[in-house]
Design a protein around this motif. Structure first.
Motif, mmCIF file in Angstrom:
data_model
loop_
_atom_site.group_PDB
_atom_site.id
_atom_site.type_symbol
_atom_site.label_atom_id
_atom_site.label_comp_id
_atom_site.label_asym_id
_atom_site.label_seq_id
_atom_site.Cartn_x
_atom_site.Cartn_y
_atom_site.Cartn_z
ATOM 1 N N ALA A 85 0.833 -1.206 0.000
ATOM 2 C CA ALA A 85 0.000 0.000 0.000
ATOM 3 C C ALA A 85 0.869 1.258 0.000
ATOM 4 O O ALA A 85 0.594 2.209 -0.742
ATOM 5 C CB ALA A 85 -0.946 -0.001 1.195
ATOM 6 N N VAL A 86 1.913 1.273 0.806
ATOM 7 C CA VAL A 86 2.827 2.426 0.830
ATOM 8 C C VAL A 86 3.484 2.587 -0.543
ATOM 9 O O VAL A 86 3.578 3.693 -1.080
ATOM 10 C CB VAL A 86 3.887 2.281 1.944
ATOM 11 N N ARG A 87 3.886 1.492 -1.123
ATOM 12 C CA ARG A 87 4.499 1.513 -2.465
ATOM 13 C C ARG A 87 3.528 2.086 -3.491
ATOM 14 O O ARG A 87 3.876 2.955 -4.282
ATOM 15 C CB ARG A 87 4.913 0.091 -2.835
ATOM 16 N N GLN A 88 2.281 1.608 -3.469
ATOM 17 C CA GLN A 88 1.255 2.115 -4.388
ATOM 18 C C GLN A 88 1.020 3.610 -4.184
ATOM 19 O O GLN A 88 0.877 4.363 -5.148
ATOM 20 C CB GLN A 88 -0.073 1.381 -4.184
ATOM 21 N N TYR A 89 0.962 4.034 -2.934
ATOM 22 C CA TYR A 89 0.736 5.447 -2.623
ATOM 23 C C TYR A 89 1.872 6.308 -3.180
ATOM 24 O O TYR A 89 1.633 7.361 -3.758
ATOM 25 C CB TYR A 89 0.615 5.627 -1.104
ATOM 26 N N LEU A 90 3.101 5.853 -2.988
ATOM 27 C CA LEU A 90 4.247 6.591 -3.514
ATOM 28 C C LEU A 90 4.164 6.729 -5.033
ATOM 29 O O LEU A 90 4.466 7.785 -5.589
ATOM 30 C CB LEU A 90 5.558 5.905 -3.110
ATOM 31 N N GLN A 95 3.667 10.370 -7.269
ATOM 32 C CA GLN A 95 4.303 10.284 -8.590
ATOM 33 C C GLN A 95 5.782 9.906 -8.533
ATOM 34 O O GLN A 95 6.610 10.437 -9.274
ATOM 35 C CB GLN A 95 4.139 11.597 -9.363
ATOM 36 N N CYS A 96 6.110 8.962 -7.657
ATOM 37 C CA CYS A 96 7.490 8.476 -7.556
ATOM 38 C C CYS A 96 7.694 7.312 -8.519
ATOM 39 O O CYS A 96 6.748 6.633 -8.897
ATOM 40 C CB CYS A 96 7.787 7.987 -6.140
ATOM 41 N N LYS A 97 8.911 7.098 -8.874
ATOM 42 C CA LYS A 97 9.315 5.906 -9.612
ATOM 43 C C LYS A 97 10.054 5.025 -8.617
ATOM 44 O O LYS A 97 10.857 5.506 -7.818
ATOM 45 C CB LYS A 97 10.244 6.267 -10.759
ATOM 46 N N ILE A 98 9.762 3.739 -8.655
ATOM 47 C CA ILE A 98 10.411 2.810 -7.725
ATOM 48 C C ILE A 98 11.072 1.707 -8.530
ATOM 49 O O ILE A 98 10.447 1.094 -9.387
ATOM 50 C CB ILE A 98 9.383 2.228 -6.729
ATOM 51 N N ARG A 99 12.333 1.515 -8.235
ATOM 52 C CA ARG A 99 13.078 0.467 -8.914
ATOM 53 C C ARG A 99 13.719 -0.418 -7.849
ATOM 54 O O ARG A 99 14.254 0.073 -6.869
ATOM 55 C CB ARG A 99 14.149 1.078 -9.807
ATOM 56 N N GLY A 100 13.657 -1.720 -8.081
ATOM 57 C CA GLY A 100 14.163 -2.638 -7.074
ATOM 58 C C GLY A 100 15.354 -3.436 -7.537
ATOM 59 O O GLY A 100 15.556 -3.644 -8.731
ATOM 60 N N ARG A 101 16.123 -3.864 -6.547
ATOM 61 C CA ARG A 101 17.261 -4.738 -6.794
ATOM 62 C C ARG A 101 17.598 -5.452 -5.488
ATOM 63 O O ARG A 101 17.756 -4.805 -4.454
ATOM 64 C CB ARG A 101 18.463 -3.915 -7.255
ATOM 65 N N ASP A 102 17.654 -6.762 -5.535
ATOM 66 C CA ASP A 102 18.067 -7.565 -4.377
ATOM 67 C C ASP A 102 17.335 -7.185 -3.089
ATOM 68 O O ASP A 102 17.941 -6.839 -2.083
ATOM 69 C CB ASP A 102 19.585 -7.446 -4.160
ATOM 70 N N LYS A 103 16.007 -7.240 -3.125
ATOM 71 C CA LYS A 103 15.150 -6.957 -1.966
ATOM 72 C C LYS A 103 15.278 -5.526 -1.452
ATOM 73 O O LYS A 103 14.901 -5.219 -0.326
ATOM 74 C CB LYS A 103 15.413 -7.946 -0.829
ATOM 75 N N HIS A 104 15.823 -4.627 -2.242
ATOM 76 C CA HIS A 104 15.928 -3.222 -1.864
ATOM 77 C C HIS A 104 15.336 -2.399 -2.991
ATOM 78 O O HIS A 104 15.642 -2.634 -4.154
ATOM 79 C CB HIS A 104 17.395 -2.824 -1.635
ATOM 80 N N GLU A 105 14.473 -1.458 -2.642
ATOM 81 C CA GLU A 105 13.871 -0.618 -3.670
ATOM 82 C C GLU A 105 14.320 0.824 -3.489
ATOM 83 O O GLU A 105 14.337 1.338 -2.376
ATOM 84 C CB GLU A 105 12.339 -0.687 -3.609
#
Length: 138
Positions: A85-90, A95-105
């Motif tokens: 939910a926090v990720r969706q809100y961001l 209007q954030c972009k979220i990119r992940g790598r090795d369990k870290h976003e």
């Protein structure tokens, strides 16, 4: 329905709460009320009010628009649902972009200022720390 809001206790009224947060149904929302009272013991009141004002739109959004596995997410759901939910809100509201790598976003701001995003992240982290410290799990 309206958004979340807070009201200070009028002078002369005896209450355990100096401030009460109300939800969209105009009912007291104890988790944010307790968060305010917990935080005001730790940091100055103007900072707590800034955090509270940052969290109120999130909780309204959570109640109306959040989804995890087809259901509305509640603030005290399983951690995976809350994290999503926090990720969706961001993404949707900030209007954030979220990119992940090795369990870290990594969170990358776009149209919202990075200060606003950092304020939200600090506030939500403080909220959940307060809930753990106060053992509130309504």
């Amino acid at each position: 329905m309206s958004a979340y809001f807070h009201v200070f206790c009028p002078e002369g009224v005896i209450s355990e709460y100096r401030l009460i947060v109300y939800d969209s149904k105009k009912e007291p929302f104890i988790p944010l009320t307790e968060y305010y009272h917990d935080q005001v013991k730790r940091i100055n009141e103007s900072s707590v009010i800034a955090y509270l004002n940052t969290l109120k739109p999130f909780f309204y959004w959570l109640e109306k628009k959040s989804r995890y596995k087809g259901a509305i997410v509640h603030w005290n759901d399983e951690s995976e649902g809350v994290k999503e939910a926090v990720r969706q809100y961001l993404i949707q509201e900030m209007q954030c972009k979220i990119r992940g790598r090795d369990k870290h976003e990594g969170i990358y701001t776009t149209s919202k200022s990075s200060k606003t995003v950092h304020l939200f992240l600090a506030a939500i982290k403080g909220f959940y720390r307060s809930m753990l410290r106060l053992k509130i799990t309504l």
